[in-house]
Design a protein around this motif. Structure first.
Motif, short mmCIF file in Angstrom:
data_model
loop_
_atom_site.label_atom_id
_atom_site.label_comp_id
_atom_site.label_asym_id
_atom_site.label_seq_id
_atom_site.Cartn_x
_atom_site.Cartn_y
_atom_site.Cartn_z
N ARG A 1 0.89 -1.19 -0.15
CA ARG A 1 -0.07 0.07 -0.02
C ARG A 1 1.03 1.24 -0.01
O ARG A 1 1.91 1.15 0.85
CB ARG A 1 -0.98 0.11 1.34
CG ARG A 1 -1.99 1.15 0.93
CD ARG A 1 -3.07 1.33 2.11
NE ARG A 1 -2.39 1.99 3.16
CZ ARG A 1 -3.34 2.57 4.33
NH1 ARG A 1 -4.68 2.41 4.14
NH2 ARG A 1 -2.57 2.95 5.25
N SER B 1 1.24 5.27 0.15
CA SER B 1 0.72 6.66 0.58
C SER B 1 1.33 7.98 -0.05
O SER B 1 2.44 7.75 -0.31
CB SER B 1 0.57 6.62 2.03
OG SER B 1 0.27 5.58 2.91
N TYR C 1 -4.30 6.92 -1.10
CA TYR C 1 -3.64 5.61 -0.99
C TYR C 1 -3.76 5.05 -2.39
O TYR C 1 -4.55 5.08 -3.13
CB TYR C 1 -4.37 5.02 -0.07
CG TYR C 1 -4.25 5.67 1.48
CD1 TYR C 1 -5.32 6.27 1.78
CD2 TYR C 1 -3.30 5.58 2.34
CE1 TYR C 1 -5.40 7.04 3.07
CE2 TYR C 1 -3.29 6.09 3.29
CZ TYR C 1 -4.20 6.92 3.94
OH TYR C 1 -4.43 7.60 5.06
#
Length: 122
Positions: free
Chosen positions: A19, A21, A80
């Motif tokens: 993930r 950001s 994100y």
């Protein structure tokens, strides 16, 4: 001046997840949309995904459709990119970008982050 800072890149095996950001700051930050792009060695930078802050509508490149999900947290000015089912061909430097005025999500972006490396091993 708008500052975009990416984080969350790294090394992952094929089939895994990461993930990313992107935190936006600077003045009274208020952009129209945020996007993710990527660039591999020897290749041009390519569009990955984008999202409009207000409506939350999204757009994805065909190569990541169904595997990647872009989302935003308006309160944190953060976007994100959830990347699942990673493939070796996803290996690239990933950049986030801010579009300050209305436009096509695959169009011109005003500000760019420094990028974060994503490496997917086979």
């Amino acid at each position: 001046q708008v500052l975009l800072v990416e984080s969350g890149g790294g090394l992952e095996q094929a089939g895994g997840s990461l993930r990313l950001s992107c935190a936006a700051s600077g003045g009274s930050f208020s952009s129209y949309a945020m996007g993710w792009f990527r660039q591999s060695p020897g290749k041009e930078r390519e569009f990955v995904a984008a999202i409009r802050w207000g409506a939350g509508s999204t757009d994805y490149a065909d190569s990541v459709q169904g595997r990647f999900t872009i989302s935003r947290d308006n309160a944190k000015n953060t976007v994100y990119l959830q990347m699942n089912k990673l493939k070796p061909e996803d290996t690239a430097v990933y950049y986030c970008a801010a579009m300050m005025r209305y436009g096509n999500l695959r169009g011109f972006y005003d500000y760019w982050g420094q990028g974060t490396q994503v490496t997917v091993s086979s």
